[in-house]
Design an enzyme around this catalytic site. Sequence first.
Site, short mmCIF file in Angstrom:
data_model
loop_
_atom_site.label_atom_id
_atom_site.label_comp_id
_atom_site.label_asym_id
_atom_site.label_seq_id
_atom_site.Cartn_x
_atom_site.Cartn_y
_atom_site.Cartn_z
N LYS A 143 0.95 -1.22 -0.17
CA LYS A 143 -0.12 -0.02 -0.05
C LYS A 143 0.90 1.32 -0.08
CE LYS A 143 -1.81 2.71 2.01
NZ LYS A 143 -1.60 4.25 1.85
N GLU A 149 -0.88 7.24 -0.83
CA GLU A 149 -2.09 7.73 -1.69
C GLU A 149 -1.49 8.82 -2.57
OE1 GLU A 149 -1.81 7.65 1.51
OE2 GLU A 149 -3.10 9.12 2.48
N GLY A 207 7.32 5.56 7.77
CA GLY A 207 6.23 6.73 7.66
C GLY A 207 6.48 7.64 8.85
N GLY A 208 5.37 8.39 9.20
CA GLY A 208 5.74 9.37 10.41
C GLY A 208 5.59 8.39 11.65
N THR A 215 2.06 7.58 13.13
CA THR A 215 1.37 6.51 12.49
C THR A 215 1.94 5.47 12.69
OG1 THR A 215 0.92 8.19 10.59
CG2 THR A 215 0.61 5.84 9.96
N GLY A 216 3.22 5.58 12.82
CA GLY A 216 4.03 4.15 13.41
C GLY A 216 3.69 3.69 14.71
N GLU A 272 10.20 2.10 10.09
CA GLU A 272 11.29 3.23 10.12
C GLU A 272 10.53 4.43 10.07
OE1 GLU A 272 12.55 6.00 8.88
OE2 GLU A 272 14.01 5.54 7.14
N CYS A 325 14.10 11.29 5.58
CA CYS A 325 14.10 10.67 7.01
C CYS A 325 15.57 11.10 7.51
CB CYS A 325 13.69 9.25 7.11
SG CYS A 325 14.72 8.41 6.06
N GLU A 374 10.15 16.47 13.95
CA GLU A 374 10.51 16.33 12.32
C GLU A 374 9.71 17.07 11.77
OE1 GLU A 374 11.76 12.53 9.97
OE2 GLU A 374 9.57 12.84 10.45
O1 TXE Z 1 2.92 10.04 6.83
P1 TXE Z 1 2.02 8.78 7.30
P2 TXE Z 1 2.52 11.55 6.23
C1 TXE Z 1 6.97 11.95 8.70
C2 TXE Z 1 7.20 13.42 8.25
C3 TXE Z 1 5.81 13.88 7.83
C4 TXE Z 1 4.80 13.12 8.70
C5 TXE Z 1 3.45 12.82 8.39
O2 TXE Z 1 7.46 14.08 9.41
O3 TXE Z 1 5.61 15.11 7.91
O4 TXE Z 1 5.52 11.77 8.77
O5 TXE Z 1 3.57 12.58 7.01
C6 TXE Z 1 -0.12 5.14 5.34
N1 TXE Z 1 -2.93 2.58 9.09
N2 TXE Z 1 7.33 11.09 7.56
O6 TXE Z 1 1.10 11.92 6.86
O7 TXE Z 1 0.87 9.04 7.66
C7 TXE Z 1 -0.23 6.36 4.49
O8 TXE Z 1 -1.20 6.37 3.60
C8 TXE Z 1 -1.97 2.06 8.07
C9 TXE Z 1 8.81 10.45 7.60
O9 TXE Z 1 2.37 11.72 4.86
O10 TXE Z 1 3.18 8.15 8.19
C10 TXE Z 1 1.35 6.30 3.64
O11 TXE Z 1 1.14 5.18 2.70
N3 TXE Z 1 -1.31 3.12 7.05
C11 TXE Z 1 9.07 9.23 6.66
C12 TXE Z 1 2.09 5.96 4.82
O12 TXE Z 1 1.27 5.48 5.71
C13 TXE Z 1 -1.37 4.20 7.19
C14 TXE Z 1 8.28 9.33 5.48
C15 TXE Z 1 2.88 7.00 5.59
O13 TXE Z 1 1.99 8.09 5.68
C16 TXE Z 1 -2.23 4.57 8.10
C17 TXE Z 1 7.06 10.49 5.41
C18 TXE Z 1 -2.76 3.65 9.22
N4 TXE Z 1 -3.83 4.26 10.22
C19 TXE Z 1 6.56 11.11 6.29
N5 TXE Z 1 -2.03 6.02 8.43
C20 TXE Z 1 10.32 8.73 6.76
N6 TXE Z 1 10.36 7.86 7.82
O14 TXE Z 1 11.08 8.60 6.05
C21 TXE Z 1 -1.40 6.42 7.40
N7 TXE Z 1 -1.07 5.31 6.54
#
Ligand code: TXE
Length: 489
Positions: free
Chosen positions: A174, A177, A227-228, A231-232, A249, A283, A384
């Site tokens: 996934k 989006e 991701g963030g 969300t993690g 990560e 990141c 971040e």
């Molecule tokens: O990331 P999300 P967002 C950090 C960066 C950024 C913040 C938010 O600080 O400002 O995260 O970014 C999916 N269950 N990074 O909101 O939400 C989502 O659809 C399952 C650091 O864009 O973490 C996408 O595919 N999946 C980072 C993915 O998670 C879910 C890179 C990442 O989105 C979900 C990007 C849920 N409940 C942002 N909610 C890095 N580590 O490099 C969201 N997603």
Amino acid sequence: MPELFIGGRWTAAVDGHVREIRCPADGTLVATVDEGGPKDSAAAVAAARDAFDRGPWPGTPAADRGRLLIRVADLLERDKDAFARAESLDTGKRLVESEYDLDDIANCFRYFGSLAASGGTDRAVDTGDPAVDSRVVHEPVGVCSLITPWNYPLLQTAWKVAPALAAGNTFVLKPSELTPHTAIGLMRLLAEAGLPDGAANLVLGTGPGAGAPLTTDERVDMVSFTGGLATGRHIMAAAAPTVKKIALELGGKNPNIVFADAEFDTAVDYALMAVFLHAGQVCSAGARLLVQEKLHDAFVDELVARARRIRLGGPFDEQARSGPLISAAHREKVEAYVAAGLDEGAVLRCGGRRPDDPALGDGFYYLPTVLDDCTPGMSVVRDESFGPVLTVERFRSEDEAVALANDTFYGLTGGVWTQDSGLAQRVASRLRAGTVWINDFHPYVPQAEWGGMKQSGVGRELGPAGLAEYQEAKHIWRNTAPRPQRWFE
Ligand code: TXE
């Protein structure tokens, strides 16, 4: 052609929803794609489960799995231009950066292909009993949910897909989006390379809609997420009731430490690249500059003079050195962090606003920003911001530098600049981070592990440990001369 890929078939979303993908550099419509939801995710998990339980992928010899991944690397090289263009249109990043990414992506597939083909880490165990044949073998974890972000869409996907397949897993991917196109392209290449139906599945859609079901479904064995942090945390909790294996990560707030004896010109140059590459949406970005007191004024003056000259522009502007942020909402978040930093006492040295250039008016641009006189408690230092924002703090001694650098709940990367190799090694060993660069910033290779300490994540990607994340160790004990023991008599 529909864009979800489930059980080897291209299919539209069950509910018929679609989403417009727009280029963040100028708002132009890139394409309209299918937008899946919980029903599509459930169907994709069912396909992956079936493909795992009935094979043939998990039972395919590791050497053959490796050969297929190397074929995927060849196909990525063949289609490099189309993939790089698609990545740049979705993310707004410079084409040249997408081209670098594509080289890294092919290398990642090649690395895990070779690692799989090399026979792995199965081993015989000496139990001390000659009648016992004892072995530890490595098997795939099962069905993996792979959830990826928008900043390095295909690169972060490759870091998961390549080891997952190398180990014999099946998966549901996934992607973000906001940036689905290269994931769609990858599914085509996996099919072309001969991957059996159902081993690779793709669901497009939002996190809550299409992503969340992949973290709770009891048929899923593992969730790997980049991701963030918020969300993690959410995903870790969502995966807990069914005790899934997880790999996370979650970014960083990475220190770049410059000692007074650093080679000045190079250290300034890299300090800029460390934070402003891809508008800070990295990141591993070196977003916290720690400069030794006696170098501070000269170093920051030069840094600011050069930051003012960074040219912003879209993917195909060859003069541009940095691009837009991913979305309007993300730019607002960055602006709020800068405003908070100024409220808390930081000194604005450059940037701190959107560019005036009307040619950039339709994109989500933000000027490279340097905030001086920062302190550890400020939210712009702690969190971040994930934008082109550099905070500057000063230190006097080695101990103070290490304490400031480690004063974060993250632990992904760090940089140290000095010509004193003893000092560099001491600081590198004291930094609580998964990667430390000495007199460099940002390089990585697929042979070396990548990941974070503390709240930067769980587990490692890349390297042998990156393959092990997608494996279960199994001990097989064979008694070659079983005899009744009559222990109950
Ligand atoms: O990331 P999300 P967002 C950090 C960066 C950024 C913040 C938010 O600080 O400002 O995260 O970014 C999916 N269950 N990074 O909101 O939400 C989502 O659809 C399952 C650091 O864009 O973490 C996408 O595919 N999946 C980072 C993915 O998670 C879910 C890179 C990442 O989105 C979900 C990007 C849920 N409940 C942002 N909610 C890095 N580590 O490099 C969201 N997603």
